[in-house]
Design an enzyme around this catalytic site. Structure first.
Site, PDB file in Angstrom:
ATOM      1  N   MET A 161      63.802 -10.955  54.831  1.00  0.00           N
ATOM      2  CA  MET A 161      63.510 -11.699  56.058  1.00  0.00           C
ATOM      3  C   MET A 161      64.724 -11.732  56.995  1.00  0.00           C
ATOM      4  SD  MET A 161      62.082 -15.573  56.549  1.00  0.00           S
ATOM      5  CE  MET A 161      60.598 -15.372  55.614  1.00  0.00           C
ATOM      6  N   LYS A 178      57.192  -8.162  81.486  1.00  0.00           N
ATOM      7  CA  LYS A 178      56.461  -9.116  80.626  1.00  0.00           C
ATOM      8  C   LYS A 178      57.021  -9.089  79.204  1.00  0.00           C
ATOM      9  CE  LYS A 178      52.851  -5.712  79.651  1.00  0.00           C
ATOM     10  NZ  LYS A 178      51.509  -5.241  80.015  1.00  0.00           N
ATOM     11  N   ARG A 208      38.247  -4.625  79.884  1.00  0.00           N
ATOM     12  CA  ARG A 208      39.087  -5.630  79.239  1.00  0.00           C
ATOM     13  C   ARG A 208      39.142  -6.850  80.145  1.00  0.00           C
ATOM     14  NH1 ARG A 208      45.515  -4.576  78.122  1.00  0.00           N
ATOM     15  NH2 ARG A 208      45.588  -4.595  80.401  1.00  0.00           N
ATOM     16  N   TYR A 263      64.824  -7.039  46.660  1.00  0.00           N
ATOM     17  CA  TYR A 263      63.532  -7.490  46.114  1.00  0.00           C
ATOM     18  C   TYR A 263      62.825  -6.365  45.360  1.00  0.00           C
ATOM     19  CZ  TYR A 263      63.520 -11.922  48.646  1.00  0.00           C
ATOM     20  OH  TYR A 263      63.802 -13.175  49.095  1.00  0.00           O
TER      21      TYR A 263
HETATM   22  C1  LIG Z   1      51.607  -3.951  80.613  1.00  0.00           C
HETATM   23  C2  LIG Z   1      50.919  -3.521  81.826  1.00  0.00           C
HETATM   24  C3  LIG Z   1      51.433  -2.473  82.615  1.00  0.00           C
HETATM   25  C4  LIG Z   1      52.629  -1.643  82.210  1.00  0.00           C
HETATM   26  O1  LIG Z   1      52.212  -0.630  81.319  1.00  0.00           O
HETATM   27  P1  LIG Z   1      53.237   0.485  80.770  1.00  0.00           P
HETATM   28  O2  LIG Z   1      52.367   1.391  79.961  1.00  0.00           O
HETATM   29  O3  LIG Z   1      54.231  -0.235  79.921  1.00  0.00           O
HETATM   30  O4  LIG Z   1      53.846   1.115  81.951  1.00  0.00           O
HETATM   31  C5  LIG Z   1      50.800  -2.186  83.818  1.00  0.00           C
HETATM   32  N1  LIG Z   1      49.701  -2.879  84.192  1.00  0.00           N
HETATM   33  C6  LIG Z   1      49.160  -3.869  83.455  1.00  0.00           C
HETATM   34  C7  LIG Z   1      47.953  -4.576  83.944  1.00  0.00           C
HETATM   35  C8  LIG Z   1      49.742  -4.208  82.235  1.00  0.00           C
HETATM   36  O5  LIG Z   1      49.198  -5.182  81.502  1.00  0.00           O
END
Ligand SMILES: *Cc1c(COP(=O)(O)O)cnc(C)c1O
Length: 341
Positions: free
Chosen positions: A296, A33, A119, A251
Site C-alpha cells: 500500500m 479536469k 452519454r 507479501y
Molecule cells: C475529458 C474530455 C476532453 C479531453 O479529452 P482528451 O482525450 O483527454 O483530449 C474533451 N472533451 C470532453 C467533453 C471531455 O470530457
C-alpha cells in the site's frame, strides 16, 4: 518523499504543437479536469496561462474556482447546476433539457449536443426547446459542443458524428438569427480528433487533455505525433537490507533472490494511486525489476539507490496493466509533491 516531476519544456512543446494544429493559441482549450490528469491543477493552469492559453476546462465548480483568475473562460464539463450565479469567467456544460432548466438566470452555458455517443447532451430535435428555455430564463449561451465516441479508433464513426453535429450547427445558427442572439462558439474535437484531422479545424476551438500531457492512443496508421510526456514519477528510499540468495521479499514472498544482494524499499505504493502489481510476472520500471508485490505504501527494488524513477512515459505501465495512460496518471494521489523543472 515520492514526487512527480513536471517538465515545463515538454508541456510548452505540446501546447505549441497542438496550438499550431488547431490554428492558434486562442483555438486551444486545455483540459485540466481531475487535477490536470494527475499533474496538479494549479501548477498546470499557471503554466498554460504563461504559455498564452486563454481557455480551460475542468470537471467541477470547485476546480474552476481555483483557476478562473488565470483564464478568460473555464468550462465545467461534468458538474451539477449551481444554486447561485457564478462569475462570468465560469461556464457550465449542459447535458439535458432538465439540467438546462435548473441554472440560475444569466448563467454562462455551453450546450452539449448528443451527436451519437449517447452519454450526455440534448438531441437534435430538442434544440428548439433548449432555445425557448434559454430565452425564457435569460441564460447566456456561450457555446454549442459535442463529443466523439470513437476518435482514437480506426473507424468512420467520427465522420458520421461530425455530419450529425454539422446538422445541429445549422439549426442553432438559424435560431440564433431568429432570436437575434450573439453567435455561440462551436467545438467538438478532443485530442485524438484534433490530431487525426488532415484539414484545418472547422470549429472555433478544440478541447485537448491527454495530448497536452504528451500522450495519444490514436491507432498508429494515423501517423506519429511529436508529443512529449510531461510527468515523471520518482520515489525515495526508505531503507535498505542485505539479503542472501534464496531469501524472499514482500507479501506472499513472491520475489526470490537469485544471488546475494541489497534490497531497498521506496516510498510509494498503491495507496498513493500507483498500480497494485501482484508480483506474478516481471515488472521492469526504467530498467529496474520490481521485487515482489507492491504494498500500500511502498515497493522494493534490488540495489540501494537513493531515489528511483518509476516512469518517464506511462505507456509501458498502461500496456502492461491493460489500460490507458489517462488511467495511470489521473489516479496518482493529489498529495504527491510536484516539482516543476
Ligand atoms: C475529458 C474530455 C476532453 C479531453 O479529452 P482528451 O482525450 O483527454 O483530449 C474533451 N472533451 C470532453 C467533453 C471531455 O470530457
Amino acid at each position: 518523499m515520492a514526487f512527480i516531476e513536471i517538465s515545463k519544456e515538454n508541456y510548452k512543446h505540446n501546447i505549441e504543437f497542438l496550438s499550431n494544429k488547431a490554428g492558434g493559441k486562442d483555438r486551444l482549450m486545455v483540459v485540466l479536469k481531475d487535477n490536470a490528469y494527475g499533474h496538479g491543477l494549479e501548477i498546470m493552469a499557471k503554466l498554460a496561462c504563461g504559455f498564452g492559453i486563454k481557455k480551460s476546462a475542468v470537471k467541477t465548480l470547485e476546480e474552476a474556482k481555483k483557476i478562473n483568475f488565470l483564464f478568460e473562460e473555464v468550462l465545467i464539463l461534468a458538474d451539477h447546476p449551481p444554486f447561485e450565479l457564478q462569475d462570468e469567467s465560469i461556464s457550465y456544460a449542459v447535458h439535458s433539457l432538465d439540467g438546462l432548466r435548473k441554472f440560475p438566470k444569466m448563467s454562462c452555458l455551453h450546450v452539449n449536443i448528443d451527436s451519437g455517443m449517447h452519454r450526455n447532451g440534448i438531441r437534435e430535435d430538442e434544440i428548439e426547446d433548449a432555445f425557448n428555455i434559454i430565452i425564457e430564463n435569460d441564460l447566456n449561451l456561450k457555446g454549442i459542443f459535442t463529443h466523439f465516441r470513437s476518435a482514437d479508433e480506426m473507424s468512420s464513426e467520427q465522420y458520421w458524428q461530425n455530419e450529425n453535429f454539422n446538422r445541429s450547427k445549422k439549426i442553432v445558427k438559424k435560431l440564433i438569427k431568429k432570436y437575434g442572439l450573439p453567435m455561440p462558439k462551436f467545438h467538438s474535437c478532443n485530442s485524438a480528433s484534433l490530431l487525426r484531422r488532415k484539414n484545418p479545424l472547422q470549429d472555433d476551438f478544440a478541447r485537448c487533455g491527454i495530448s497536452t500531457y504528451g500522450y495519444t492512443h490514436l491507432h498508429e496508421n494515423f501517423g506519429k505525433f511529436d508529443l512529449k510526456p510531461v510527468m515523471s514519477l520518482w520515489a525515495e528510499k526508505l531503507s535498505t537490507r542485505s539479503l542472501k540468495k534464496g531469501d524472499r521479499v514482500g507479501y506472499g514472498g513472491m520475489y526470490e533472490l537469485k544471488f546475494d544482494s541489497y534490497v531497498s524499499t521506496y516510498d510509494i505504493g498503491y495507496g498513493d494511486g500507483f498500480f497494485r502489481y501482484d508480483g506474478l510476472s516481471e515488472l521492469i520500471l526504467e530498467d529496474k525489476s520490481v521485487c515482489g508485490r507492491i504494498s500500500m505504501d511502498s515497493l522494493c527494488f534490488l540495489g540501494d539507490e537513493k531515489k528511483l524513477c518509476l516512469f518517464r512515459d506511462a505507456h509501458y505501465l498502461a500496456k502492461k496493466f491493460g489500460t490507458i495512460t489517462y488511467d495511470i496518471t489521473t489516479k496518482l494521489s493529489p498529495y504527491i509533491k510536484k516539482v516543476v523543472v
